[in-house]
Design an enzyme around this catalytic site. Structure first.
Site, PDB file in Angstrom:
ATOM      1  N   ASN A   1     -16.343 -27.454 -15.331  1.00 18.31           N
ATOM      2  CA  ASN A   1     -17.314 -27.383 -14.320  1.00 18.31           C
ATOM      3  C   ASN A   1     -18.450 -26.608 -14.968  1.00 18.31           C
ATOM      4  O   ASN A   1     -19.885 -27.061 -14.636  1.00 18.31           O
ATOM      5  CB  ASN A   1     -16.891 -26.655 -13.043  1.00 18.31           C
ATOM      6  CG  ASN A   1     -16.301 -27.461 -12.276  1.00 18.31           C
ATOM      7  OD1 ASN A   1     -16.788 -28.330 -11.611  1.00 18.31           O
ATOM      8  ND2 ASN A   1     -14.922 -27.682 -11.956  1.00 18.31           N
TER       9      ASN A   1
ATOM     10  N   HIS B   1     -13.457 -24.094  -4.613  1.00 17.95           N
ATOM     11  CA  HIS B   1     -11.878 -24.001  -4.735  1.00 17.95           C
ATOM     12  C   HIS B   1     -11.448 -25.455  -4.497  1.00 17.95           C
ATOM     13  O   HIS B   1     -12.398 -26.329  -3.766  1.00 17.95           O
ATOM     14  CB  HIS B   1     -11.433 -23.410  -3.559  1.00 17.95           C
ATOM     15  CG  HIS B   1      -9.954 -23.172  -3.276  1.00 17.95           C
ATOM     16  ND1 HIS B   1      -9.404 -22.379  -4.031  1.00 17.95           N
ATOM     17  CD2 HIS B   1      -8.988 -23.896  -2.789  1.00 17.95           C
ATOM     18  CE1 HIS B   1      -8.006 -22.391  -3.892  1.00 17.95           C
ATOM     19  NE2 HIS B   1      -7.852 -23.423  -2.899  1.00 17.95           N
TER      20      HIS B   1
HETATM   21  C1  GAR Z   1     -11.551 -26.410 -10.671  1.00 24.45           C
HETATM   22  O1  GAR Z   1     -11.130 -27.522 -10.311  1.00 24.45           O
HETATM   23  C2  GAR Z   1     -11.811 -25.210  -9.603  1.00 24.45           C
HETATM   24  O2  GAR Z   1     -12.041 -25.872  -8.386  1.00 24.45           O
HETATM   25  C3  GAR Z   1     -10.709 -24.468  -9.786  1.00 24.45           C
HETATM   26  O3  GAR Z   1     -10.098 -24.498 -10.965  1.00 24.45           O
HETATM   27  C4  GAR Z   1     -10.706 -25.529 -11.972  1.00 24.45           C
HETATM   28  C5  GAR Z   1     -11.240 -25.182 -12.988  1.00 24.45           C
HETATM   29  O4  GAR Z   1     -11.522 -26.141 -13.547  1.00 24.45           O
HETATM   30  N1  GAR Z   1     -10.593 -23.201  -9.220  1.00 24.45           N
HETATM   31  C6  GAR Z   1      -9.643 -22.567  -8.450  1.00 24.45           C
HETATM   32  O5  GAR Z   1      -8.538 -23.092  -8.299  1.00 24.45           O
HETATM   33  C7  GAR Z   1     -10.058 -21.154  -7.887  1.00 24.45           C
HETATM   34  N2  GAR Z   1      -9.243 -20.726  -7.013  1.00 24.45           N
HETATM   35  P1  GAR Z   1     -12.660 -26.312 -15.158  1.00 24.45           P
HETATM   36  O6  GAR Z   1     -12.209 -24.964 -15.720  1.00 24.45           O
HETATM   37  O7  GAR Z   1     -12.440 -27.573 -15.831  1.00 24.45           O
HETATM   38  O8  GAR Z   1     -13.833 -26.341 -14.461  1.00 24.45           O
END
Ligand code: GAR
Length: 191
Positions: A14, A104
């Protein structure tokens, strides 16, 4: 130029996606990435885009002062959490009221709370036989996943889905909507 800081603990897909979205913008840029994890993939991802990233300890995030100094140094207007797995200090919440947001990977209040993050969320969704899931973008407050909701959207969960397949579909939503929501917030006058 409006500066964003991204807080990330993991892979950072992200963070990379948001950074790329604003790479050619004249008004908004990802100025800095802060992490609690030296080994997080996010450092390499944003490093390739020329964005500086720094690591602070769990204690430093909990205390807040050095983080606040870094955000001030980069003239940050909006703090964006993207897979950040630490609590945010009161010092920061007070310094950035309604200017800290989180994403989230579920339809909060479902599948939120301290132990619900990343793949744990998608595993729980599949185990419960949910027919839909989605994403929630919300303001931060002093409780996990409890701040006011800014945006939600959903996607289907099929009976044959694995948690990995759900994760991929949810990530797809995140890549489309998180940059747009950030852009809208920054274009509103109250920020
Ligand atoms: C994402 O899916 C985000 O929504 C989640 O972690 C992932 C990070 O992915 N966040 C949570 O669970 C927060 N409680 P990334 O490192 O590839 O962006």
């Amino acid at each position: 130029m409006k500066n964003i800081a991204i807080l990330a603990s993991g892979s950072g897909t992200n963070a990379e996606n948001i950074s790329r979205y604003f790479a050619d913008s004249k008004d908004i840029r990802v100025a800095v990435v802060l992490s609690n994890n030296t080994k997080a993939g996010v450092h390499e991802r944003v490093g390739r885009l020329g964005i500086p990233s720094f690591v602070f300890s769990r204690e430093e995030f909990a205390e807040g002062t050095v983080i606040l100094n870094k955000l001030t140094e980069y003239n940050v207007e909006l703090v964006v959490l993207a897979g950040f797995m630490n609590m945010i200090s009161e010092v920061l919440l007070n310094a950035y009221p309604n200017k800290m947001i989180n994403i989230h990977p579920s339809l909060l209040p479902k599948y939120g709370g301290k132990s619900m993050y990343g793949m744990h969320v998608h595993e729980a969704v599949v185990a419960a036989g949910e027919k839909e899931t989605g994403i929630t973008i919300h303001y931060l407050n002093d409780q996990y996943d409890k701040g006011d909701v800014i945006f939600q959207t959903s996607c289907p969960v099929y009976p044959s889905d694995t948690p990995e397949e759900v994760a991929e579909r949810v990530h797809g939503l995140e890549y489309i909507y998180y940059p747009q929501v950030i852009e809208n917030l920054l274009n509103l006058d109250h920020l």
